[in-house]
Design a protein around this motif. Sequence first.
Motif, PDB file in Angstrom:
ATOM      1  N   ARG A 129       0.828  -1.209   0.000  1.00 52.27           N
ATOM      2  CA  ARG A 129       0.000   0.000   0.000  1.00 52.27           C
ATOM      3  C   ARG A 129       0.864   1.261   0.000  1.00 52.27           C
ATOM      4  O   ARG A 129       0.573   2.229  -0.707  1.00 52.27           O
ATOM      5  N   LEU A 130       1.934   1.252   0.790  1.00 49.31           N
ATOM      6  CA  LEU A 130       2.826   2.409   0.811  1.00 49.31           C
ATOM      7  C   LEU A 130       3.502   2.612  -0.538  1.00 49.31           C
ATOM      8  O   LEU A 130       3.672   3.754  -0.992  1.00 49.31           O
ATOM      9  N   PHE A 131       3.874   1.521  -1.200  1.00 46.91           N
ATOM     10  CA  PHE A 131       4.503   1.673  -2.509  1.00 46.91           C
ATOM     11  C   PHE A 131       3.524   2.260  -3.518  1.00 46.91           C
ATOM     12  O   PHE A 131       3.915   3.074  -4.377  1.00 46.91           O
ATOM     13  N   ASP A 132       2.259   1.875  -3.430  1.00 50.32           N
ATOM     14  CA  ASP A 132       1.260   2.492  -4.310  1.00 50.32           C
ATOM     15  C   ASP A 132       1.209   4.006  -4.086  1.00 50.32           C
ATOM     16  O   ASP A 132       1.045   4.788  -5.032  1.00 50.32           O
ATOM     17  N   ILE A 148       3.750   5.861  -3.041  1.00 50.28           N
ATOM     18  CA  ILE A 148       4.981   6.387  -3.636  1.00 50.28           C
ATOM     19  C   ILE A 148       4.778   6.650  -5.128  1.00 50.28           C
ATOM     20  O   ILE A 148       5.221   7.679  -5.666  1.00 50.28           O
ATOM     21  N   CYS A 149       4.106   5.728  -5.785  1.00 51.55           N
ATOM     22  CA  CYS A 149       3.918   5.834  -7.236  1.00 51.55           C
ATOM     23  C   CYS A 149       3.106   7.060  -7.638  1.00 51.55           C
ATOM     24  O   CYS A 149       3.131   7.462  -8.812  1.00 51.55           O
ATOM     25  N   GLU A 150       2.377   7.650  -6.698  1.00 53.38           N
ATOM     26  CA  GLU A 150       1.576   8.847  -6.979  1.00 53.38           C
ATOM     27  C   GLU A 150       2.313  10.142  -6.649  1.00 53.38           C
ATOM     28  O   GLU A 150       1.798  11.236  -6.912  1.00 53.38           O
ATOM     29  N   LEU A 151       3.499  10.061  -6.058  1.00 53.84           N
ATOM     30  CA  LEU A 151       4.210  11.259  -5.611  1.00 53.84           C
ATOM     31  C   LEU A 151       4.756  12.062  -6.795  1.00 53.84           C
ATOM     32  O   LEU A 151       5.190  11.477  -7.796  1.00 53.84           O
ATOM     33  N   PRO A 152       4.765  13.394  -6.691  1.00 52.88           N
ATOM     34  CA  PRO A 152       5.295  14.201  -7.801  1.00 52.88           C
ATOM     35  C   PRO A 152       6.769  13.944  -8.080  1.00 52.88           C
ATOM     36  O   PRO A 152       7.213  14.028  -9.233  1.00 52.88           O
ATOM     37  N   ALA A 192      13.585  11.515  -6.166  1.00 55.72           N
ATOM     38  CA  ALA A 192      12.614  10.426  -6.312  1.00 55.72           C
ATOM     39  C   ALA A 192      12.603   9.500  -5.104  1.00 55.72           C
ATOM     40  O   ALA A 192      11.585   8.866  -4.813  1.00 55.72           O
ATOM     41  N   TYR A 193      13.732   9.397  -4.401  1.00 49.97           N
ATOM     42  CA  TYR A 193      13.832   8.481  -3.267  1.00 49.97           C
ATOM     43  C   TYR A 193      13.885   9.216  -1.923  1.00 49.97           C
ATOM     44  O   TYR A 193      14.108   8.580  -0.891  1.00 49.97           O
ATOM     45  N   ASN A 194      13.691  10.518  -1.950  1.00 50.16           N
ATOM     46  CA  ASN A 194      13.667  11.321  -0.729  1.00 50.16           C
ATOM     47  C   ASN A 194      12.521  12.331  -0.833  1.00 50.16           C
ATOM     48  O   ASN A 194      12.729  13.545  -0.775  1.00 50.16           O
ATOM     49  N   VAL A 233       6.908   9.588   2.390  1.00 52.12           N
ATOM     50  CA  VAL A 233       6.284   8.277   2.133  1.00 52.12           C
ATOM     51  C   VAL A 233       7.344   7.206   1.905  1.00 52.12           C
ATOM     52  O   VAL A 233       7.222   6.078   2.385  1.00 52.12           O
ATOM     53  N   THR A 234       8.418   7.556   1.180  1.00 57.76           N
ATOM     54  CA  THR A 234       9.488   6.571   0.953  1.00 57.76           C
ATOM     55  C   THR A 234      10.170   6.212   2.268  1.00 57.76           C
ATOM     56  O   THR A 234      10.530   5.046   2.491  1.00 57.76           O
ATOM     57  N   ALA A 235      10.317   7.185   3.164  1.00 54.33           N
ATOM     58  CA  ALA A 235      10.878   6.886   4.482  1.00 54.33           C
ATOM     59  C   ALA A 235       9.971   5.919   5.242  1.00 54.33           C
ATOM     60  O   ALA A 235      10.458   4.959   5.862  1.00 54.33           O
ATOM     61  N   ALA A 236       8.653   6.132   5.183  1.00 49.22           N
ATOM     62  CA  ALA A 236       7.721   5.224   5.861  1.00 49.22           C
ATOM     63  C   ALA A 236       7.767   3.834   5.248  1.00 49.22           C
ATOM     64  O   ALA A 236       7.689   2.817   5.958  1.00 49.22           O
ATOM     65  N   PHE A 237       7.921   3.768   3.924  1.00 50.62           N
ATOM     66  CA  PHE A 237       8.043   2.492   3.214  1.00 50.62           C
ATOM     67  C   PHE A 237       9.281   1.739   3.683  1.00 50.62           C
ATOM     68  O   PHE A 237       9.233   0.534   3.958  1.00 50.62           O
ATOM     69  N   ASN A 238      10.390   2.434   3.798  1.00 50.34           N
ATOM     70  CA  ASN A 238      11.635   1.826   4.249  1.00 50.34           C
ATOM     71  C   ASN A 238      11.496   1.337   5.699  1.00 50.34           C
ATOM     72  O   ASN A 238      11.827   0.190   6.036  1.00 50.34           O
ATOM     73  N   LEU A 239      10.968   2.200   6.565  1.00 49.06           N
ATOM     74  CA  LEU A 239      10.813   1.858   7.982  1.00 49.06           C
ATOM     75  C   LEU A 239       9.783   0.752   8.205  1.00 49.06           C
ATOM     76  O   LEU A 239       9.839   0.056   9.225  1.00 49.06           O
ATOM     77  N   ASN A 240       8.862   0.565   7.254  1.00 50.51           N
ATOM     78  CA  ASN A 240       7.863  -0.490   7.416  1.00 50.51           C
ATOM     79  C   ASN A 240       8.503  -1.873   7.486  1.00 50.51           C
ATOM     80  O   ASN A 240       7.924  -2.801   8.057  1.00 50.51           O
ATOM     81  N   LEU A 241       9.703  -2.014   6.927  1.00 49.16           N
ATOM     82  CA  LEU A 241      10.392  -3.302   7.039  1.00 49.16           C
ATOM     83  C   LEU A 241      10.611  -3.667   8.506  1.00 49.16           C
ATOM     84  O   LEU A 241      10.420  -4.820   8.914  1.00 49.16           O
ATOM     85  N   LEU A 242      10.985  -2.664   9.325  1.00 53.39           N
ATOM     86  CA  LEU A 242      11.182  -2.906  10.760  1.00 53.39           C
ATOM     87  C   LEU A 242       9.834  -3.114  11.456  1.00 53.39           C
ATOM     88  O   LEU A 242       9.714  -3.966  12.349  1.00 53.39           O
TER      89      LEU A 242
END
Length: 305
Positions: free
Chosen positions: A32-35, A37-41, A190-192, A197-206
């Motif tokens: 869901r978080l990656f979806d 990310i795909c909408e981010l400008p 693109a990754y910051n 949202v990308t930070a939340a996606f990364n932290l979701n692994l933990l």
Amino acid sequence: MTTGFGRDLVAALAAQPRSISPKYFYDAEGSRLFDRICELPEYYPTRTELGILQRHAGEMGALAGPGCEIVEFGAGSLRKVRLLLQAFEAPARYVPIDISGEYLRDAAAVLRREFAGLDVQPLVADYTQAVALPPAGKGRRIGFFPGSTLGNFTPEEALAFLQGAARLLQGGALILGADLVKDPNVLHAAYNDGAGVTAAFNLNLLARANRELGANFQLANYAHYAFYNAPLARIEMHLVAREKQVVAVGGERFAIAEGEALHTENSYKFTIAGLRDLASRAGFRPGPAWTDPERLFSVHWLHAP
């Protein structure tokens, strides 16, 4: 540990340097978080690849021929494959493969309602390993691997995946998305993203480790860190410890020093010539390659042997 995630996380924390496969990002929450990310400008890959597919899906359909079977490696929200299903002539079957079973089944149910008569057979599996597909039908088997997920592999893993795909798709083809080398500032943004949202996606692994494995990660103790490593032509993502701590996972305890990192993802960027050379070494015969006017992204038709 009883799960692959648990075993791999324990092994990662015990190693130096610490690194784990990005495939573990994609539980239901991670998907869901990656979806989002795909909408981010700032995140150009998804909308750019969608634009390429919208412009050229008809050409791809003509190459595929009538009654083909589409096999998608790492199916996500299914937005991209819809463009193929709409443009191809009477596709007979769609086989999405993903390790996130709940997410995959939900998305497949939506497609069944949308495409009456299409045989949708979701396959919960790790597509980086040997996969047993349903028996082939009469049409050609067309693989679909969008999103430049190939860039998450090491060069050796990318070659091995493509070799396996070439065997799986014999007589058919692979439609492959590949992010291109470009201005490092565009890649960094693109990754910051500004929304975090990308930070939340990364932290979701933990967070996933806490939910599924009973780990005790304190997410506030970790920082998302992503940068472009130009000599290796890849984005790297890490989770960096903000302070000294002890983490318990799977009955084991790991001392983590301030500033130590868990390397969670690489995202390699390609040139068109480099990607075509890699595909040739894997046994494919490169066909057309499509890109956008700014040459941010590319989509390749690769004939299988």
